[in-house]
Enzyme design. Structure first.
Site, PDB file in Angstrom:
ATOM      1  N   GLU A 288       0.827  -1.210   0.000  1.00 39.49           N
ATOM      2  CA  GLU A 288       0.000   0.000   0.000  1.00 39.49           C
ATOM      3  C   GLU A 288       0.858   1.255   0.000  1.00 39.49           C
ATOM      4  O   GLU A 288       0.656   2.179  -0.794  1.00 39.49           O
ATOM      5  CB  GLU A 288      -0.921   0.001   1.216  1.00 39.49           C
ATOM      6  CG  GLU A 288      -1.821   1.213   1.310  1.00 39.49           C
ATOM      7  CD  GLU A 288      -2.836   1.252   0.190  1.00 39.49           C
ATOM      8  OE1 GLU A 288      -2.761   2.205  -0.609  1.00 39.49           O
ATOM      9  OE2 GLU A 288      -3.674   0.358   0.096  1.00 39.49           O
ATOM     10  N   ASP A 292       1.219   4.081  -3.055  1.00 40.00           N
ATOM     11  CA  ASP A 292       0.840   5.472  -2.806  1.00 40.00           C
ATOM     12  C   ASP A 292       1.946   6.450  -3.180  1.00 40.00           C
ATOM     13  O   ASP A 292       1.711   7.440  -3.883  1.00 40.00           O
ATOM     14  CB  ASP A 292       0.454   5.656  -1.334  1.00 40.00           C
ATOM     15  CG  ASP A 292      -0.876   5.006  -0.984  1.00 40.00           C
ATOM     16  OD1 ASP A 292      -1.636   4.683  -1.909  1.00 40.00           O
ATOM     17  OD2 ASP A 292      -1.152   4.834   0.218  1.00 40.00           O
ATOM     18  N   SER A 504      -7.103   2.205  -4.193  1.00 40.28           N
ATOM     19  CA  SER A 504      -6.000   2.901  -3.566  1.00 40.28           C
ATOM     20  C   SER A 504      -4.892   3.177  -4.550  1.00 40.28           C
ATOM     21  O   SER A 504      -3.893   3.790  -4.206  1.00 40.28           O
ATOM     22  CB  SER A 504      -5.466   2.159  -2.347  1.00 40.28           C
ATOM     23  OG  SER A 504      -5.028   0.909  -2.681  1.00 40.28           O
ATOM     24  N   ILE A 547     -17.679   8.191 -17.959  1.00 40.86           N
ATOM     25  CA  ILE A 547     -17.528   6.747 -18.167  1.00 40.86           C
ATOM     26  C   ILE A 547     -18.927   6.130 -18.214  1.00 40.86           C
ATOM     27  O   ILE A 547     -19.695   6.246 -17.252  1.00 40.86           O
ATOM     28  CB  ILE A 547     -16.694   6.101 -17.044  1.00 40.86           C
ATOM     29  CG1 ILE A 547     -15.329   6.811 -16.927  1.00 40.86           C
ATOM     30  CG2 ILE A 547     -16.507   4.615 -17.313  1.00 40.86           C
ATOM     31  CD1 ILE A 547     -14.493   6.789 -18.176  1.00 40.86           C
TER      32      ILE A 547
END
Length: 601
Positions: A288, A292, A504, A547
């Site tokens: 993670e 990021d 994320s 979209i």
């Protein structure tokens, strides 16, 4: 998200009598008012005894905030490009002065705490919040309750909590909440998927963007060219780190060399919150954190800080998460109070967070308080960005209030009206909604004015009449607000190049875009964007590609975290449609257009 959903791994619920010894007991004289309570005790938990009376507990007490509504309206005004006060962000002193509670309120609560053996000098006051540490024995007397050790039968972790707490009637009108008490939770990364085999690529030239995403793929798709943010202390990019996720400098440096060589030498600062660390040689999972920093900084080039916050939160378990830790600290509150305590010159301009949890797993008083603190960041010119989640319409798909109602699960903080929530897409030509992109409608927060027209249009014209009635709150805040690519991002972690998917990835990507837009505004002597949503739904909307293909899924009958049986809802989905929808929001960014729109006001 590969987002960390402070996800609630599930737990069926049993009735309160199954754990009567954990119920609060009126054991001292005087009148009390119950402040918060849990309806039921989660299955998967057993009481293992009582904590030592001398065990230390650290509490945060939120005072009642009578000015919250007026303050939040002011934040909306200064964030609305059509309002005369647009861009007039508040200073730390102005925020504190606006929200300072009456002296008699603070004094009454201080005196109450002192009368129960908590020295006044040990109580830290921060505007309308008090922080204090005391023993279990004193806390039980103070809150007219009993604390117990609870052990999770799945992973054997333990925590000290109660099912209900009260405060003296004399101060009840002044106290909003005290935590950790009834909020059991353990934040955890929600990894939609991590591809365990190494990617056979050494640069962007080796990549098919329909298969693997790199910074160059994003720059081409979103028409970003070679524009980067200037390294300006007024435009610091902040990245949230929790759960001992350590952002490794060596991995980041290699990622930049491989995929963004023009930024060679770029790095990031680290700030510790509540004792948080950023160990560089740890063997712990750090996907993670790597994702990021790679994409928020790799796309923006901005001056950046990784905020490592120690501690794990507490939850009201549901079918997603009966997973608890024995750490009493709640990361959101720790981080928010740290940031709000910074001088204006040290605040990040953009804060990207790839974590979340089921809204229902958090006590309402807590979601209200945390969302209000996000509004305070917005007031000071911070764009707060969260990934929307990786569970589509929901994974647990059942209420945790004892009624076990089948329903979709909105995500917090993504559904807070004062954060910008980013959903997920994949593929190019055309770009389509990805199935795991969380979205829906809050059950805690009403729909804010800035999205009223868009969400009403979706409900009245794009959603089949009567579809999913009773499964969601049609008057709630709709999320996500926008979306971005979220599938198989090339990421460096522990010396390997791997593929990672989740919203994320979407959040730091969008944070990088916002950071560059801020840089453009500052170069033209305009203030930072701050709280984004009123601008996004008015001026900014034409800077997004709608979209209209794909959709989300969920409610499959098996929880994706705990693997426990859950309600099965055939065909559960939100579809991507014309205009705003609860899968992709307003759409994905067209930087070329946004860079012009951002200078209009």
């Amino acid at each position: 998200m590969v987002s960390f959903t402070l996800r609630a791994i599930g737990a069926c619920l049993v009735s309160l009598p199954a754990l009567v010894t954990a119920a609060p007991t009126s054991h001292i004289s005087g009148d009390f008012q119950v402040l918060e309570q849990l309806h039921e005790v989660p299955q998967g938990w057993v009481q293992t005894g009582s904590p030592a009376p001398s065990s230390q507990l650290k509490f945060k007490l939120a005072l009642q905030q009578d000015k919250a509504a007026a303050f939040e309206q002011h934040v909306m005004d200064i964030s609305n490009p059509k309002h005369e006060n647009y861009g007039k962000h508040m200073t730390q002193e102005e925020v504190d002065a606006f929200l300072q509670p009456p002296a008699h309120m603070t004094d009454s609560v201080f005196n109450w705490l002192a009368s129960e053996g908590i020295p006044k000098h040990s109580i830290k006051a921060d505007t309308d919040w008090l922080t204090f540490t005391t023993t279990v024995q004193k806390a039980e007397k103070l809150l007219n309750t009993r604390f117990y050790n609870f052990k999770n039968t799945i992973d054997n972790t333990q925590v000290i909590r109660t099912l209900q707490y009260s405060v003296a009637e004399t101060v009840a009108p002044y106290v909003h909440m005290i935590q950790p008490t009834t909020k059991f939770s353990a934040p955890r990364p929600e990894l939609s998927s991590v591809f365990t085999s190494d990617l056979e690529i050494t640069s962007s030239a080796d990549v098919d963007c329909n298969v693997t995403i790199t910074p160059d793929c994003i720059r081409d798709l979103y028409k970003m060219g070679n524009t980067f943010a200037k390294k300006d202390p007024r435009n610091r990019l902040g990245i949230s780190g929790y759960l001992e996720q350590y952002a490794r400098l060596d991995d980041f440096s290699t990622f930049i060399d491989m995929f963004v060589p023009s930024l060679k030498g770029t790095t990031f600062d680290f700030k510790s919150i509540n004792g948080g660390k950023n160990e560089q040689n740890s063997s712990l999972d750090s996907v993670e954190a790597s994702l990021d920093v790679d994409y928020a900084i790799g796309l923006s080039g901005a001056l950046s800080t990784y905020y490592g916050t120690a501690g794990r939160g507490m939850l009201i378990p549901d079918l997603d998460q009966p997973n608890i830790t024995n750490n009493n600290n709640e990361p959101y509150l720790e981080q928010l109070h740290y940031l709000l305590g910074l001088p204006d010159s040290e605040l990040p301009a953009v804060l990207s967070t790839s974590y979340g949890e089921n809204e229902q797993s958090v006590p309402k008083k807590y979601t209200d308080s945390a969302c209000h603190l996000f509004a305070r960041l917005g007031a000071r010119g911070v764009s707060v960005i969260f990934s929307s989640g990786d569970t589509g319409v929901g994974s647990a798909c059942q209420s945790n209030d004892g009624k076990k109602i089948t329903k979709f699960n909105p995500i917090f903080p993504a559904a807070c009206p004062f954060v910008t929530s980013v959903g997920g897409t994949h593929q190019i030509n055309p770009e389509v909604a990805i199935h795991f992109s969380s979205g829906g409608f809050s059950e805690r927060f009403s729909r804010p004015w800035y999205q009223e027209l868009d969400v009403n249009h979706y409900l009245q014209h794009e959603l089949e009449h009567g579809k999913w009635d009773g499964m969601y709150n049609p008057s709630g805040r709709g999320f996500p607000d926008v979306s971005a690519q979220s599938y198989k991002f090339a990421t460096r972690d522990h010396g390997r190049t791997i593929g990672v998917s989740g919203t994320s990835a979407s959040a730091p990507l969008f944070a990088g875009v916002v950071s560059i837009l801020n840089s453009i505004r500052l170069a033209h002597h305009k203030p930072r964007l701050g709280f984004l949503n009123p601008w996004l739904y008015t001026i900014g909307r034409s800077g997004f590609t709608d979209i209209v293909h794909g959709g989300s899924d969920g409610c499959t009958g098996t929880d994706q975290y705990s693997h426990l049986p859950t309600p099965y809802v055939p065909g559960a989905s939100w579809n991507a449609t014309r205009g705003w929808d609860p899968v992709t929001g307003l759409g994905t960014p067209n930087f070329e257009t946004l860079s012009k729109l951002v200078l209009q006001y």
